[in-house]
Design a protein around this motif. Structure first.
Motif, short mmCIF file in Angstrom:
data_model
loop_
_atom_site.label_atom_id
_atom_site.label_comp_id
_atom_site.label_asym_id
_atom_site.label_seq_id
_atom_site.Cartn_x
_atom_site.Cartn_y
_atom_site.Cartn_z
N ASP A 59 -0.50 5.38 14.03
CA ASP A 59 -0.49 6.24 12.84
C ASP A 59 0.89 6.24 12.16
OD1 ASP A 59 -0.62 8.27 11.02
OD2 ASP A 59 -1.35 9.80 12.41
N ARG A 60 0.96 5.81 10.92
CA ARG A 60 2.26 5.75 10.24
C ARG A 60 2.85 7.13 9.98
NH1 ARG A 60 0.66 3.49 4.21
NH2 ARG A 60 2.62 4.37 3.49
N GLN A 61 2.01 8.17 10.02
CA GLN A 61 2.49 9.53 9.74
C GLN A 61 3.11 10.18 10.97
OE1 GLN A 61 1.85 9.28 6.24
NE2 GLN A 61 1.81 11.47 6.63
N VAL A 90 -0.48 -2.58 -11.39
CA VAL A 90 -0.88 -1.21 -11.10
C VAL A 90 -1.91 -1.26 -9.96
CG1 VAL A 90 -1.95 0.88 -12.01
CG2 VAL A 90 -0.54 -0.55 -13.51
N ARG A 91 -1.68 -0.46 -8.94
CA ARG A 91 -2.65 -0.37 -7.86
C ARG A 91 -3.58 0.79 -8.23
NH1 ARG A 91 -1.23 1.35 -2.45
NH2 ARG A 91 -0.15 3.21 -2.94
N THR A 92 -4.90 0.53 -8.21
CA THR A 92 -5.82 1.61 -8.56
C THR A 92 -5.68 2.73 -7.53
OG1 THR A 92 -7.63 0.49 -7.39
CG2 THR A 92 -7.46 0.11 -9.77
N VAL A 133 0.51 -7.96 0.02
CA VAL A 133 0.35 -7.45 1.38
C VAL A 133 1.00 -6.08 1.51
CG1 VAL A 133 0.72 -7.92 3.83
CG2 VAL A 133 0.42 -9.83 2.23
N GLY A 134 0.20 -5.10 1.87
CA GLY A 134 0.71 -3.74 2.09
C GLY A 134 1.01 -3.58 3.57
N THR A 135 2.25 -3.89 3.93
CA THR A 135 2.59 -3.90 5.37
C THR A 135 2.61 -2.51 5.99
OG1 THR A 135 4.89 -3.95 4.71
CG2 THR A 135 3.88 -6.06 5.35
N ASN A 136 2.75 -1.47 5.16
CA ASN A 136 2.79 -0.12 5.74
C ASN A 136 1.46 0.20 6.41
OD1 ASN A 136 5.18 -0.10 4.33
ND2 ASN A 136 4.35 1.05 2.61
N ASP A 137 0.39 -0.04 5.69
CA ASP A 137 -0.92 0.21 6.27
C ASP A 137 -1.33 -0.91 7.21
OD1 ASP A 137 -1.89 2.75 5.46
OD2 ASP A 137 -1.98 2.00 3.41
N PHE A 162 2.71 -0.16 -8.76
CA PHE A 162 2.77 1.16 -9.39
C PHE A 162 1.71 1.97 -8.68
CE2 PHE A 162 1.99 3.55 -13.71
CZ PHE A 162 2.26 4.75 -13.08
N ARG A 163 2.16 2.93 -7.84
CA ARG A 163 1.21 3.74 -7.06
C ARG A 163 0.56 4.75 -8.01
NH1 ARG A 163 5.35 2.83 -2.84
NH2 ARG A 163 4.28 2.23 -0.94
N SER A 164 -0.54 4.33 -8.64
CA SER A 164 -1.11 5.14 -9.72
C SER A 164 -1.65 6.48 -9.25
CB SER A 164 -2.23 4.37 -10.42
OG SER A 164 -3.36 4.27 -9.59
N SER A 189 5.91 7.57 6.03
CA SER A 189 5.04 8.44 5.24
C SER A 189 5.36 8.24 3.75
CB SER A 189 5.28 9.89 5.61
OG SER A 189 6.55 10.27 5.14
N HIS A 190 4.43 8.65 2.91
CA HIS A 190 4.66 8.48 1.48
C HIS A 190 5.78 9.37 0.96
CE1 HIS A 190 0.79 6.35 1.55
NE2 HIS A 190 1.40 5.63 0.62
N ALA A 191 6.00 10.52 1.62
CA ALA A 191 7.10 11.39 1.17
C ALA A 191 8.43 10.65 1.35
CB ALA A 191 7.08 12.70 1.95
C1 PEP Z 1 1.24 -0.36 2.08
O1 PEP Z 1 0.32 0.15 2.73
O2 PEP Z 1 2.05 -1.17 2.55
C2 PEP Z 1 1.44 0.00 0.67
C3 PEP Z 1 2.28 -0.65 -0.10
O3 PEP Z 1 0.75 1.06 0.18
P1 PEP Z 1 1.09 2.58 0.56
O4 PEP Z 1 2.40 2.61 1.30
O5 PEP Z 1 1.15 3.34 -0.70
O6 PEP Z 1 -0.06 2.98 1.42
#
Ligand code: PEP
Ligand code: MG
Length: 561
Positions: free
Chosen positions: A462-464, A330-332, A449-453, A294-296, A187-189
């Motif tokens: 679900d990542r959460q 910067v990521r929008t 590459v945003g591997t989290n999503d 940069f998670r804007s 999670s982002h937290a």
């Molecule tokens: C990702 O999805 O891997 C990523 C870097 O973005 P976020 O974790 O902020 O969704």
């Protein structure tokens, strides 16, 4: 002493007092109250307490920042005396049998909404003040204290669950550790805790009763353990562990000035992920070569109205200036899913992770996106800026975003506002983006590459959801194949590719990624030196870097705008 086992989501060890963070209760069952007189009394007591807190803050702000700083809290105190504001609350309680909490929340929404709708920047700031006061009153009514005030000394923050904006709200220097009963590692937290370098444990068994507030606790983020009232033996053992950790960090710090070069001489870009301008300090301290993400959207959270172009410009400029010419990507804004801001007025969705988020909001509300792009381009004069778009699934989206970016540049040019070109990139975080990365590569200068999503969408996990940890596997062959395909397509088109998801910090994967041809790794600042060590110990064999513009090579057919 009682010891609780949980899941360590951010490493490190801390000992200190526990601070229970309770959120404002605004649930429906609290809407109606039987005894209006009692609710009036509760409201008046909360108003007196809020006024007292604001008085203290005003004095402190005057000491720290003079007249101007104190003025903010003076304005807040005036709202507590405002006849219309108070009249509305009293009418809600007396005539509509509202609970004090509900009446306050209604008043906050109504008056802030009215001010925000006027469109004048100064009044919009007043709207934020009204919401702030309503939230203060709500927090007092629900029995939670004023967070900033209570966190006067560094503490261990304990909560049922934290949203990303709640985590970001606490000053890093006051946070010894974070313990929640619910939450997932992805999670982002949790990501934010790692970015701030704060130990964090998800511990479902932890009691959150008021008696625990203020008690001594110890948190071991590496082992995923929490101790309530730790005895001397436990404290000694943790102290030893902490000393070992410090020794390891000391050894890693020797790598701070070293180059990110593999054993076979390949240079890799090692950048840091940040969530707010203040994270730049720790990124620089850890020897990051740039900011890779940069998670804007954090600029949009914890507030009650959109950040203005000017506010955003200042934040981006600060990061660019402090990075002193090093690349800043910067990521929008990636608003949506777990990063919500009420003032966006988004509909409630059944599946928010697959709903109206990130560029989907930008494409349906182009003015919001163009405001951000204008702010970014204005800031581009102060450093080495690149911009990337999250949650892309189709080439048409990128084409449209580029058109809007061009409009933003056109508007600046028409107003004679200086700006520079910036590299544009796509975040590859949907399987679709990886599968059409050959098409997307024709549109942009780089991929990240945003591997989290990517993991959650590729594996439908679900990542959460902490219960899905066994199913959410970032190293799954499917995810690695999607990354491999992305790298191949990027290099075939002559653009570079990085990884900015949490998997980039998994040092057991560093050599694999470099052998695949990944050009850049962007990780939490606290992981930079560990990944640098892994890069310097990796051997990529015959794998050569991508022919990218930064290395003095131009993509085939020139850059497409
Ligand atoms: C990702 O999805 O891997 C990523 C870097 O973005 P976020 O974790 O902020 O969704
Ligand atoms: Mg993402």
């Amino acid at each position: 002493m009682v010891k609780f086992s949980g899941n360590g989501v951010s490493g490190g060890i801390a000992v200190g007092k526990l601070f229970l963070f309770r959120k404002e209760k605004r649930e429906a069952e609290n809407r109606r109250a039987k005894d209006a007189g009692r609710e009036e009394e509760r409201f008046e007591a909360a108003r007196a307490e809020a006024s007292r807190q604001l008085g203290e803050l005003r004095k402190k702000a005057f000491r720290d920042a003079g007249e101007e700083g104190a003025g903010i809290f003076e304005a807040h105190q005036m709202i507590l005396e405002d006849e219309e504001f108070l009249g509305f609350i009293h009418a809600e309680i007396a005539e509509r049998q509202a609970s004090a909490e509900y009446a306050v929340a209604q008043a906050g929404d109504k008056f802030a909404g009215m001010l925000a709708a006027i469109g004048d920047e100064r009044l919009r700031e007043r709207a934020a003040d009204v919401r702030d006061v309503a939230e203060r009153l709500a927090a007092i009514l629900s029995g939670g204290g004023d967070a900033e005030e209570l966190l006067r000394e560094p503490m261990i923050l304990a909560a049922e669950e934290l949203t990303p904006s709640e985590t970001a709200r606490f000053p890093k220097e006051k946070l010894l550790a974070v313990v929640t009963r619910r939450g997932s590692e992805h999670s982002h937290a949790a990501i934010l805790a790692r970015t701030m370098g704060v130990p964090a444990v998800v511990c479902p068994a932890l009691p959150l009763s008021p008696e625990a507030n203020g008690k001594e606790a110890a948190v071991d983020g590496d082992a995923g353990e929490v101790y309530l009232e730790p005895d001397e033996g436990a404290k000694e053992a943790l102290g030893k562990k902490r000393a070992e950790r410090l020794e390891e960090e000391r050894r890693l710090r020797l790598l701070r000035e070293e180059a990110d070069v593999t054993l076979d001489g390949r240079r890799v870009r090692l950048y840091a992920n940040i969530g707010r301008p203040s994270d730049v300090d720790v990124a620089l301290r850890s020897g990051a070569g740039g900011i890779g993400l940069f998670r804007s959207e954090f600029l949009y959270l914890e507030r009650s109205d959109f950040p203005t172009e000017e506010e955003q410009f200042r934040a981006y400029r600060e990061v660019l200036e402090r990075m002193g010419g090093k690349k800043v990507i910067v990521r929008t804004m990636d608003i949506g899913a777990d990063k919500t801001a009420g003032y966006f007025g988004l509909d409630k969705e059944e599946n928010p992770a697959m709903g109206c988020r990130a560029i989907r909001i930008c494409l349906s509300r182009p003015e919001l996106f163009k405001t951000q792009m204008r702010a970014l381009y204005r800031a581009s004069c102060y450093g080495n800026l690149a911009v990337m778009f999250p949650m892309v699934a189709s080439a048409w989206e990128v084409k449209k975003l580029k058109e809007l970016a061009a409009e933003a540049r056109g508007e600046l040019a028409a107003a004679s506002v200086p700006f520079r070109e910036a590299e544009l990139g796509v975040m590859v975080e949907t399987p679709a983006a990886a599968l059409i990365s050959d098409e997307l590569a024709e549109e942009v200068d780089f991929f990240s590459v945003g591997t989290n999503d990517l993991t959650q969408y590729a594996l439908a996990a679900d990542r959460q959801n902490a219960k899905l940890e066994a199913f959410y596997q970032p190293r799954h062959t499917a995810v690695l194949r999607l990354i491999g395909m992305t790298v191949k397509n990027a290099h075939a088109a002559g653009i570079w590719v990085g990884i900015c998801g949490e998997l980039a910090a998994d040092v057991s994967m560093t050599e694999t990624f470099l052998r695949m041809g990944v050009d850049e790794l962007s990780v939490s600042p606290s992981m930079i030196l560990r990944v640098r060590k892994a890069i310097r110990e990796a051997d990529c064999g015959a794998q050569r870097p991508a022919p990218c513009r930064e290395d003095g090579m131009i993509r085939k057919g020139g850059r497409k705008r």
